[in-house]
Scaffold this motif. Structure first.
Motif, short mmCIF file in Angstrom:
data_model
loop_
_atom_site.label_atom_id
_atom_site.label_comp_id
_atom_site.label_asym_id
_atom_site.label_seq_id
_atom_site.Cartn_x
_atom_site.Cartn_y
_atom_site.Cartn_z
N ALA A 129 0.85 -1.20 0.00
CA ALA A 129 0.00 0.00 0.00
C ALA A 129 0.88 1.24 0.00
CB ALA A 129 -0.90 0.00 1.24
N SER A 130 0.45 2.25 -0.75
CA SER A 130 1.21 3.49 -0.73
C SER A 130 0.43 4.59 -0.02
CB SER A 130 1.55 3.94 -2.15
OG SER A 130 0.36 4.14 -2.86
N LYS A 131 -0.77 4.27 0.39
CA LYS A 131 -1.55 5.26 1.12
C LYS A 131 -2.20 4.58 2.32
CE LYS A 131 -4.48 9.22 0.53
NZ LYS A 131 -5.17 10.12 -0.38
N ALA A 132 -2.10 5.24 3.46
CA ALA A 132 -2.68 4.67 4.67
C ALA A 132 -3.52 5.73 5.36
CB ALA A 132 -1.58 4.17 5.59
N TYR A 133 -4.56 5.29 6.01
CA TYR A 133 -5.42 6.20 6.76
C TYR A 133 -5.39 5.82 8.23
CZ TYR A 133 -7.60 7.68 2.37
OH TYR A 133 -7.83 8.19 1.12
N VAL A 134 -5.45 6.83 9.09
CA VAL A 134 -5.69 6.57 10.50
C VAL A 134 -7.09 7.11 10.78
CG1 VAL A 134 -4.95 6.92 12.87
CG2 VAL A 134 -3.26 6.89 11.05
N TYR A 135 -7.99 6.23 11.10
CA TYR A 135 -9.36 6.64 11.39
C TYR A 135 -9.48 6.77 12.90
CZ TYR A 135 -14.46 6.79 11.05
OH TYR A 135 -15.78 7.18 11.11
N ILE A 136 -9.47 8.01 13.37
CA ILE A 136 -9.38 8.26 14.82
C ILE A 136 -10.56 9.07 15.31
CG2 ILE A 136 -7.89 10.29 14.43
CD1 ILE A 136 -6.42 9.51 17.03
N ARG A 137 -10.94 8.83 16.54
CA ARG A 137 -12.09 9.53 17.11
C ARG A 137 -11.81 11.03 17.26
NH1 ARG A 137 -14.19 7.34 22.56
NH2 ARG A 137 -16.07 8.28 21.79
N ALA A 138 -12.80 11.83 16.92
CA ALA A 138 -12.65 13.27 17.09
C ALA A 138 -12.62 13.65 18.57
CB ALA A 138 -13.79 14.00 16.38
N GLU A 139 -13.07 12.73 19.44
CA GLU A 139 -13.07 13.01 20.89
C GLU A 139 -11.67 12.96 21.48
OE1 GLU A 139 -15.27 11.05 19.43
OE2 GLU A 139 -17.23 11.15 20.37
N TYR A 140 -10.67 12.61 20.67
CA TYR A 140 -9.31 12.49 21.17
C TYR A 140 -8.42 13.60 20.61
CZ TYR A 140 -10.28 7.66 22.72
OH TYR A 140 -10.78 6.55 23.35
N PRO A 141 -8.68 14.86 20.96
CA PRO A 141 -7.93 15.95 20.33
C PRO A 141 -6.42 15.86 20.57
CG PRO A 141 -9.23 16.76 22.18
CD PRO A 141 -9.67 15.36 21.92
N LEU A 142 -6.02 15.46 21.77
CA LEU A 142 -4.59 15.41 22.08
C LEU A 142 -3.90 14.32 21.26
CD1 LEU A 142 -2.32 16.54 23.86
CD2 LEU A 142 -2.79 14.70 25.46
N ALA A 143 -4.55 13.17 21.14
CA ALA A 143 -3.98 12.07 20.36
C ALA A 143 -3.83 12.49 18.90
CB ALA A 143 -4.85 10.83 20.48
N ILE A 144 -4.81 13.19 18.38
CA ILE A 144 -4.75 13.64 16.98
C ILE A 144 -3.57 14.59 16.79
CG2 ILE A 144 -5.97 14.97 15.20
CD1 ILE A 144 -8.60 13.88 16.44
N GLN A 145 -3.43 15.50 17.76
CA GLN A 145 -2.34 16.47 17.71
C GLN A 145 -0.98 15.77 17.71
OE1 GLN A 145 -2.87 19.63 17.29
NE2 GLN A 145 -0.67 19.90 17.11
N ARG A 146 -0.81 14.84 18.65
CA ARG A 146 0.47 14.12 18.76
C ARG A 146 0.77 13.33 17.49
NH1 ARG A 146 1.10 13.28 24.71
NH2 ARG A 146 1.57 15.43 25.30
N LEU A 147 -0.27 12.72 16.94
CA LEU A 147 -0.09 11.90 15.75
C LEU A 147 0.29 12.77 14.56
CD1 LEU A 147 -0.37 8.95 14.91
CD2 LEU A 147 -2.71 9.42 14.23
N ARG A 148 -0.37 13.91 14.48
CA ARG A 148 -0.10 14.84 13.38
C ARG A 148 1.36 15.31 13.43
NH1 ARG A 148 -4.80 19.05 13.24
NH2 ARG A 148 -6.07 17.25 12.70
N ASN A 149 1.81 15.66 14.64
CA ASN A 149 3.20 16.11 14.79
C ASN A 149 4.17 14.97 14.48
OD1 ASN A 149 2.20 18.54 15.56
ND2 ASN A 149 2.56 18.26 17.75
N ALA A 150 3.82 13.75 14.90
CA ALA A 150 4.70 12.62 14.67
C ALA A 150 4.82 12.35 13.17
CB ALA A 150 4.17 11.39 15.40
N ILE A 151 3.72 12.45 12.45
CA ILE A 151 3.75 12.22 11.00
C ILE A 151 4.65 13.27 10.34
CG2 ILE A 151 2.38 12.29 8.87
CD1 ILE A 151 0.06 11.08 10.48
N ALA A 152 4.50 14.52 10.78
CA ALA A 152 5.31 15.60 10.20
C ALA A 152 6.80 15.35 10.47
CB ALA A 152 4.88 16.95 10.77
N ALA A 153 7.12 14.89 11.69
CA ALA A 153 8.52 14.64 12.03
C ALA A 153 9.08 13.48 11.22
CB ALA A 153 8.64 14.34 13.53
N ALA A 154 8.31 12.41 11.11
CA ALA A 154 8.78 11.24 10.36
C ALA A 154 8.97 11.59 8.89
CB ALA A 154 7.77 10.10 10.50
#
Lengths: 672, 164
Positions: A295-320
């Motif tokens: 696969a060349s495209k992946a999705y993370v389907y995450i709950r909107a109720e987890y704002p901090l997790a989304i933030q951390r994940l977003r930053n981690a993706i940018a860093a990687a």
């Protein structure tokens, strides 16, 4: 098109040691992971080598020049007041002109002891303190900086973190909460800085990905995961490697990987904690999985109720991405991977694979018949593998240490570890990771510390709305996909809610049916109408006699007679997992706690005193001195009376919350 | 909602601008963006999104009403989210919810008349270790008891008076 959601600002730059390194995210380095570990590799230079070593040591905070203060600021920590603690720490340092590095970490798992604060003094082992509320910060730091360790707040010292061990102080891994655990997935949670990709790399991260991309074929990777015996941690327990193989063997020009982080089970929060505490572990697992299935495209389907997790994940993706570990031409191997975050919009049924796919496609999250399975025809009609967060978080370690290492732990059919979210009426709540095959009793009593307040254990609910309640007599059941099924429960995603004698099992069944009938997508009539009818039957069971009119008493009994048959029809005729398992909470409580149902049905009595309609609060006039405590605390002003004369409760206003019973010092409140 | 202020239309246009050429799979993110900016999904937004994605408004309503996240009424300035997860339930969140409803004199999904508070029930906030939990505008309150509700709400009322 660029998804605006996945774009994040402030990403770190590519780690170059000197001018001779010509790499960038556009021209990624083949040996980046090895170079950061023992570099530089492309040229000989003592200064560069020293700089890279220093960089690694700084990321691990091996020899900090100044004290390091860690505050657990996961969602649970923040709930307990970690933000205030953090402010108090900053204020104290500023006020006393003290220098210290402050690191915000995820959750180490001991939620009921939050806020947690760790201090690592230069050259000494890291100390972990519990219940550090803002008021405690000042005395704690003052004592510590004066060279003393406040024992009453100490949870333990961390072995292998920081420098020389403190003599005579207990170790954290000997604490009853941590000692019986095997922490693989949660290894870094609450220990490492989740915002630092450098620290993840320094702790051996992305090593497995580099090895896989450089020398293993997708078939080999899939074979390793298959051989390890890893099974889906999201509920069903399907063999992960086999799922990958199905997708890999389906010819297609495009395949997709989806990480299911839509943790909808009420009572489960391990996916949130993993993403908040160690996002790169998930990303590495996703990258390996995507490579394995092509696969060349992946999705993370995450709950909107987890704002901090989304933030951390977003930053981690940018860093990687900045390090060339995600994006185009990963590690110069020609492998491309785009990870997109999709926020779920709050529908429990979207935990079901086909419903989740519909949701990502922008449709109503309703399941469709299988086959075709998503591995053959999934997202946008292409082969799609959907794995849970915890499943993917296990992948990197399997590829790093081998299938044998992983399968050496666990039972015959269930390998590795499982993370549970332990909550309810238990002394120590939090995240627990145990080896498969651990008896439930050990989790509840050894790790959880049993029931507080001297009350008796009644049941442990496992598997969320699809699972069941396990009574004391079956507590020696092992944590294993098959064993749990024999007692009418299932692994589910890993929520463990402990219930004591003050919990009513009929009420628990009613709670889950209420949840399920609201979350039923409505496609299959047996699920949509049947779950509602089951709820109505349970409501009738818990209704007071005085409120029944006409034939309602007769219908109440009729409903009870048909309850099990109705459950069977729903199980047999629903399309997806939600409907097929919807009656489980009722069936499991009926199986293990029939006497409670009988009491409700025949005696109209709730032994736990939960079912509000079957419970009446009154004040015994002879015992009441009119202190006014209950009157003041009653949330609905249902208690009246003059000071120093007996009070009384107005039944129409009473919501039966039990506050008056709890606060009365004279035992004057009577429940009937 | 009787009339939508003129600037709402312009605001929605601005929100849709970065989604040029978006397809159906961007529908839910767009709805989330609009709700984030407006606090709810105004009628006008649904129509505009429909035009933008070339979808009938009925389809968009179909999707929006399916998911729990979307609201069609403006929320209160302080959104009280009451967790009704299993752990919270076992620890008495039903009584907490009842006490909040009694204090604010509204039911879940409604907004107080002064527009200050609205109550929302969520399946699980994911802080089960601290049950029962409520969250008001993102601020968490752990171990809430029915008789402690009034003090929490009063804190926000005082904040409102102080900032007025």
């Amino acid at each position: 098109m660029l998804d605006p959601v996945s774009a994040a600002a402030g990403a770190p730059a590519f780690p170059r040691c000197c001018e001779r390194c010509f790499h960038s995210p556009e021209t990624p380095c083949r040996d980046l992971v090895a170079c950061l570990e023992a570099g530089p590799l492309c040229h000989e230079d003592a200064t560069c080598a020293a700089a890279l070593t220093a960089r690694r040591e700084a990321a691990l905070r091996l020899r900090p020049a100044r004290p390091v203060i860690y505050v657990g600021t996961g969602t649970c920590g923040l709930g307990a007041g970690a933000a205030k603690t953090l402010r108090a720490v900053r204020a104290w340092l500023h006020e006393h002109a003290r220098e210290a590095e402050i690191v915000e970490v995820g959750c180490i798992g001991l939620c009921s002891f939050e806020p947690l604060l760790d201090v690592q003094l230069p050259g000494r082992a890291r100390l972990c303190f519990h219940r550090v509320t803002e008021q405690v910060v000042e005395p704690l730091l003052e004592t510590l900086f004066a060279g003393e360790v406040p024992r009453e707040l100490l949870l333990g010292q961390m072995r292998g973190e920081g420098g020389e061990a403190w003599p005579g102080l207990p170790c954290l891994d000997e604490h009853p909460f941590f000692a019986p655990q095997t922490r693989w997935v949660l290894a870094h949670c609450g220990v490492a800085d989740p915002t630092s990709i450098e620290e993840y790399l320094a702790r051996g991260g992305y090593r497995a990905l580099a090895r896989v991309l450089h020398g293993r074929t997708p078939e080999e990777v899939t074979g390793t995961v298959e051989a390890s015996g890893l099974r889906g941690r999201g509920g069903g327990g399907f063999l992960t490697g086999r799922k990958w193989r199905f997708a890999l063997e389906t010819a297609a020009d495009q395949r997709y990987l989806v990480c299911n982080a839509d943790e909808g089970d009420p009572g489960a929060f391990m996916d949130r904690a993993v993403i908040e505490g160690d996002p790169h572990r998930l990303l590495e697992g996703m990258a390996i999985a995507a490579y394995a299935i092509g696969a060349s495209k992946a999705y993370v389907y995450i709950r909107a109720e987890y704002p901090l997790a989304i933030q951390r994940l977003r930053n981690a993706i940018a860093a990687a991405r900045a390090y060339g570990l995600l994006g185009r031409n990963v590690l110069d191997t020609g492998f491309n991977l785009e990870i997109v975050i999709k926020m779920g919009a709050g529908a429990f049924v979207c935990g079901e694979e086909t419903a989740l796919i519909h949701s990502i496609e922008g449709r109503r999250g309703m399941p469709r018949p299988r086959p075709p399975f998503p591995a053959a025809r999934g997202l946008f009609g292409k082969p799609t593998v959907i794995n849970n967060v915890e499943t993917l978080a296990n992948v990197a370690a399997i590829l790093d240490r081998g299938a044998e290492w992983f399968s050496s732990l666990g039972t015959a059919t269930s390998k590795g570890t499982k993370v549970f979210a332990l909550s309810g009426t238990i002394a120590r709540t939090g995240l627990v990771e145990v080896a498969m095959g651990t008896p439930l009793r050990d989790i509840v009593f050894a790790i959880g510390g049993g029931i507080p307040g001297g009350r008796a254990f009644k049941a442990v609910q496992i598997g969320g709305p699809s699972g069941g309640c396990i009574p004391e007599s079956r507590l020696d059941t092992l944590v294993d996909y098959e064993s749990l099924k024999t007692v009418g429960a299932m692994m589910g995603s890993g929520g463990l809610v402990v219930m004591d004698e003050r919990t009513c099992m009929v009420d628990v069944a009613k709670f889950f049916m209420d949840f399920i009938q609201r979350e039923s997508c409505g496609k299959c009539i047996p699920c949509r109408e049947g779950t509602r009818h089951m709820l109505e039957i349970l409501q009738a069971i818990t209704r007071a006699r005085g409120r029944e009119k006409g034939k309602e008493t007769l219908e109440r009994f009729q409903g009870v007679v048909h309850l099990q048959r109705l459950a069977k029809v729903i199980q047999d005729t629903s399309l997806c997992g939600l409907g097929q398992t919807a009656p489980n909470p009722v069936l499991a409580t009926l199986r293990w706690f029939p006497e409670e149902y009988e009491e409700h049905i025949f005696d109209r009595n709730c032994r736990a005193g939960v079912c509000a309609e079957l419970r009446h609060y009154s004040i015994v006039a002879e015992k009441c001195k009119g202190c006014g405590l209950c009157l003041k605390r009653c949330p609905t002003a249902a208690i009246m009376g003059a000071p120093r004369s007996p009070h009384y409760i107005v039944p129409d206003l009473c919501i039966a919350c039990g506050t008056c019973l709890d606060v009365c010092k004279l035992d004057a409140v009577l429940v009937a | 909602m009787s009339t939508v202020p003129a600037e709402t239309g312009a605001r929605i246009d601005a929100l849709l601008a970065p989604w040029k050429g978006a397809r159906r799979d961007s529908l839910i993110p767009i709805l989330q963006d609009v709700q984030e900016a407006c606090g709810f999904l105004p009628k006008e937004a649904i129509v505009k999104i429909g035009r933008h994605l070339d979808l009938p408004a009925s389809k968009i309503y179909g999707v929006a009403t399916f998911y729990n996240q979307f609201r069609f009424q403006p929320p209160g300035r302080y959104q009280v989210m009451v967790c009704r997860g299993t752990a919270c339930h076992v620890k008495g969140s039903a009584a907490v919810l009842e006490a909040i409803c009694h204090d604010l004199k509204i039911r879940p999904g409604q907004t107080t008349r002064d527009g200050l508070f609205s109550i929302e029930v969520v399946a699980c906030i994911g802080a089960c270790g601290l049950a029962p939990v409520i969250s008001i505008n993102g601020e968490f309150f752990a171990g809430v008891t029915p008789d402690g509700v009034a003090a929490i709400l009063d804190g926000f009322r005082r904040k409102e008076v102080a900032s007025a």
